[in-house]
Design a protein around this motif. Structure first.
Motif, PDB file in Angstrom:
ATOM      1  N   UNK A 167       0.891  -1.146  -0.088  1.00 15.65           N
ATOM      2  CA  UNK A 167       0.090   0.059  -0.062  1.00 15.65           C
ATOM      3  C   UNK A 167       0.828   1.280  -0.009  1.00 15.65           C
ATOM      4  N   UNK A 168       2.050   1.168   0.780  1.00 15.17           N
ATOM      5  CA  UNK A 168       2.686   2.380   1.184  1.00 15.17           C
ATOM      6  C   UNK A 168       4.021   2.690   0.424  1.00 15.17           C
ATOM      7  N   UNK A 169       4.516   1.563  -0.661  1.00 18.21           N
ATOM      8  CA  UNK A 169       5.534   1.601  -0.965  1.00 18.21           C
ATOM      9  C   UNK A 169       6.344   2.541  -1.953  1.00 18.21           C
ATOM     10  N   UNK A 170       5.114   3.527  -2.245  1.00 20.23           N
ATOM     11  CA  UNK A 170       5.632   4.894  -2.952  1.00 20.23           C
ATOM     12  C   UNK A 170       6.009   6.105  -1.873  1.00 20.23           C
ATOM     13  N   UNK A 207      12.560  -4.460  -4.202  1.00 19.79           N
ATOM     14  CA  UNK A 207      11.974  -5.460  -5.234  1.00 19.79           C
ATOM     15  C   UNK A 207      10.734  -5.201  -5.529  1.00 19.79           C
ATOM     16  N   UNK A 208       9.934  -4.818  -4.553  1.00 17.96           N
ATOM     17  CA  UNK A 208       8.602  -4.420  -4.762  1.00 17.96           C
ATOM     18  C   UNK A 208       8.359  -3.004  -5.567  1.00 17.96           C
ATOM     19  N   UNK A 209       9.291  -2.123  -5.287  1.00 17.54           N
ATOM     20  CA  UNK A 209       9.044  -1.033  -6.032  1.00 17.54           C
ATOM     21  C   UNK A 209       9.525  -1.216  -7.355  1.00 17.54           C
ATOM     22  N   UNK A 232       8.689   5.730  -5.414  1.00 15.11           N
ATOM     23  CA  UNK A 232       9.197   5.878  -4.322  1.00 15.11           C
ATOM     24  C   UNK A 232      10.741   5.749  -4.360  1.00 15.11           C
ATOM     25  N   UNK A 233      11.379   5.863  -5.416  1.00 11.63           N
ATOM     26  CA  UNK A 233      12.840   5.787  -5.509  1.00 11.63           C
ATOM     27  C   UNK A 233      13.187   7.260  -5.386  1.00 11.63           C
ATOM     28  N   UNK A 234      12.545   8.181  -5.604  1.00  7.42           N
ATOM     29  CA  UNK A 234      12.750   9.459  -5.702  1.00  7.42           C
ATOM     30  C   UNK A 234      13.733   9.937  -6.800  1.00  7.42           C
ATOM     31  N   UNK A 237      19.120   9.179 -10.207  1.00  8.77           N
ATOM     32  CA  UNK A 237      20.307   8.322 -10.275  1.00  8.77           C
ATOM     33  C   UNK A 237      19.904   7.044  -9.097  1.00  8.77           C
ATOM     34  N   UNK A 238      19.252   7.304  -7.937  1.00  7.17           N
ATOM     35  CA  UNK A 238      19.079   6.345  -7.051  1.00  7.17           C
ATOM     36  C   UNK A 238      18.375   5.164  -7.657  1.00  7.17           C
ATOM     37  N   UNK A 239      17.322   5.540  -8.596  1.00  7.64           N
ATOM     38  CA  UNK A 239      16.518   4.407  -9.253  1.00  7.64           C
ATOM     39  C   UNK A 239      17.280   3.609 -10.117  1.00  7.64           C
ATOM     40  N   UNK A 240      18.225   4.500 -11.015  1.00  5.06           N
ATOM     41  CA  UNK A 240      19.020   3.620 -11.957  1.00  5.06           C
ATOM     42  C   UNK A 240      19.924   2.589 -11.254  1.00  5.06           C
ATOM     43  N   UNK A 241      20.660   3.087 -10.075  1.00  3.55           N
ATOM     44  CA  UNK A 241      21.538   2.270  -9.426  1.00  3.55           C
ATOM     45  C   UNK A 241      20.711   1.055  -8.932  1.00  3.55           C
ATOM     46  N   UNK A 242      19.582   1.081  -8.452  1.00  2.00           N
ATOM     47  CA  UNK A 242      19.054  -0.144  -8.001  1.00  2.00           C
ATOM     48  C   UNK A 242      18.272  -1.035  -8.892  1.00  2.00           C
TER      49      UNK A 242
END
Length: 264
Positions: A167-170, A207-209, A232-234, A237-242
């Motif tokens: 529900x709150x992953x973002x 992983x859910x995100x 929720x990654x914001x 750059x952080x999103x790309x890394x994950x």
């Protein structure tokens, strides 16, 4: 190997951590030291550490204010607070910032090793069979959520965490928040999650995100930076890394291969 930055205004403690701890045996190396939060931010920008060990009370800029800046500008950096017994409750609340843990001073090497081992697990690249292209990433189920929730006799606290992530992953979500809401200790909840799912809270959330991010990317209506924000990654750059850490392919490459497949 984890890159560590130490931010501590007491020189004897800072030097002791930097030069007497057996970092190599923990799979880590110290890449910078600072005496306050402002210097700490400079070290992060220059050395790009994976983890910042920081005191809470420091002159010029304290550890809490530095953590707030790191959460905005360097969200991939993990923060571990160093605290005294006098600030213990303060640290428990402060850990909800971008911090992943806290350690009591004087730092026990055994406790430090445990924290770093957990961070190694959360940040280590996931082994993926094959070439890791868009088809592999799109087809791979990062976490079979329904299978987890359908387990017979599933621990009630674990179920609540899984449902909360759905529900709150973002939003900005932490295991400390979950533990407080359920009125159980963070260590107990962490242990149960690992026992039941085989994953840490951070890994489950990431992983859910990513599963939700793949759905949005496959939809084709959203830019990569929009998907990063919506899931929720914001920071992009952080999103790309994950994304690359878990799927072994960058979001850009994933989209390119997806477009190529659709054009055929």
């Amino acid at each position: 190997m984890l890159k560590i930055a130490i931010v501590e205004d007491e020189e004897i403690i800072r030097m002791g951590l930097a030069y007497t701890v057996d970092w190599q045996s923990m799979g880590a190396q110290v890449v910078g030291e600072a005496a306050d939060g402002l210097e700490g931010l400079e070290i992060v920008a220059a050395a790009r550490p994976d983890v910042v060990l920081t005191d809470i009370r420091m002159p010029r800029m304290n550890g809490l204010d530095m953590a707030k800046v790191l959460a905005e500008k360097h969200p991939a950096v993990k923060v571990v607070f160093l605290t005294s017994y006098a600030d213990f409750e303060y640290a428990r609340q402060a850990v909800r910032l971008n911090a992943c843990d806290y350690l009591l001073k004087p730092v026990d090497e055994g406790e430090l090793a445990k924290v770093l081992a957990r961070l190694h697990e959360e940040m280590a690249p996931r082994e993926v069979e094959g070439h890791g292209g868009a088809d592999d990433a799109g087809a791979k189920t990062l976490v079979d959520w329904q299978e987890l929730l359908a387990q017979e006799g599933l621990n009630a606290y674990v179920r609540q965490v899984l449902e909360k992530i759905q529900v709150e992953y973002a939003s900005r979500l932490s295991i400390e928040d979950c533990a407080e809401a359920m009125q159980v200790s963070t260590s107990y909840l962490s242990r149960k999650l690992k026992e039941v799912t085989g994953h840490t809270f951070g890994t489950l959330l990431a992983r859910y995100r990513l599963q939700e991010a793949l759905k949005l990317l496959d939809d084709g209506r959203y830019k990569v930076y929009e998907v990063a924000e919506y899931t929720g990654f914001g920071e992009y750059k952080n999103f790309c890394q994950v994304f690359k850490k878990y799927l072994q392919v960058s979001p850009k490459r994933y989209m390119q291969e997806r477009e190529l497949k659709l054009s055929k």
